[in-house]
Enzyme design. Structure first.
Site: not given
Ligand code: NDP
Ligand code: 8X3
Length: 255
Positions: A142, A155, A159, A185, A188, A192
């Site tokens: 991410s 988070y 990542k 990405p 998106v 999510f």
């Protein structure tokens, strides 16, 4: 490299980017091995793929359950044991608040899924790839693995860990014939944000207000491009933004 007849395993295949990867790789002629917790969705998908003449096999898996991960991959039918491409996609975010107000259960779920889960699945699949001298592991990271944004510390940490693990895997697998890539990405539009906000769809929708996010299919197309490179080419890293996004925090929104 042609994906025709390649066995592609997608974790977190029940929605979003994972589900889009299933469609994209099926269109490329791959055999699809798919897993997630919501197995009803997976079995429906397998039925429609098989109707279309595409080989597919689904199994229910919570990637946080290390015994289940090991047993599930070891117990696959013989014709599904040789995985050519593993797309480590299963992952989530929970909560978006200052660290001092964060919920411990949210932190555990993110770290157990995004970090430990990815490691457990990789540990189950990689030895076979090494033994065969070929394979490709594609981790879904991410922008949160490259930048840290307010209220997203845990988070983002998870990542960043995926980024570090990807680099470590590439070092450890050097010379084995197994390629390792990461695709990061930006925004998106999938389930999510609804998951992040514990089911609050209105709040989730605001994430994409006034801008055009990527769709799962955009990410899946990029994953396909990474996977289709010839054996001597490894796309080590990809950063994929919507055109309206310039960084984790700079997003152009029309009023
Ligand atoms: P979705 O919520 O739509 O999909 C997440 C998938 O992960 C689901 O299929 C879900 O399946 C699966 N999953 C979650 N927890 C587990 C678990 N414990 N075991 C097995 N599967 C699990 O979100 P996205 O498609 O957007 O997310 C896919 C990946 O992309 C994640 O790693 C996410 O971090 C990453 N990402 C997403 C971005 C975005 O803006 N959407 C941007 C950058 C990266 P089930 O609930 O059925 O188990
Ligand atoms: C998902 C994208 O910006 O919400 O990884 O972290 S972001």
């Amino acid at each position: 490299m042609s994906l025709n007849g390649q066995t592609v395993c997608v974790t977190g295949a029940s929605s979003g980017i994972g589900a889009a990867c299933v469609d994209t790789f099926a269109n490329a002629g791959a055999r699809l091995l798919i897993c997630a917790r919501r197995s009803d969705r997976l079995h429906e998908r397998v039925a429609s793929l098989c109707e279309a003449g595409i080989e597919a096999y689904a199994f229910e898996l919570d990637v946080r359950d290390r015994a289940a991960v090991a047993a599930s991959f070891a117990g696959l039918p013989a014709d599904w044991q040789c995985i050519d491409i593993l797309i480590n996609n299963a992952g989530l975010s929970r909560g978006l608040e200052p660290l001092q107000e964060g919920l411990l259960d949210d932190w555990d779920e993110m770290l157990e899924t995004n970090v430990q889960g990815l490691l457990y699945v990789s540990r189950a699949v990689l030895p076979g790839m090494v033994e065969r001298g070929s394979g490709h592991l594609i981790n879904i990271g991410s922008i949160a693995g490259r930048e840290v944004y307010p209220n997203g510390a845990v988070y983002c940490a998870s990542k960043h860990a995926v980024g570090a693990i990807t680099q470590g895997m590439r070092l450890d697998l050097s010379g084995t014939g197994v390629k390792v890539s990461i695709l990061d990405p930006g925004l998106v539009n999938t389930e999510f944000s609804k998951v992040r906000f514990h089911g609050d769809q209105d709040r989730a929708d605001k994430t994409y207000l006034g801008m055009t996010p990527l769709g799962g299919v955009d990410v899946a197309s990029a994953v396909r491009w990474v996977a289709e490179q010839p054996a001597h080419v490894n796309v080590a890293e990809v950063l994929l933004f919507p055109s309206d996004q310039a960084s984790a925090t700079v997003v152009h929104r029309r009023s």
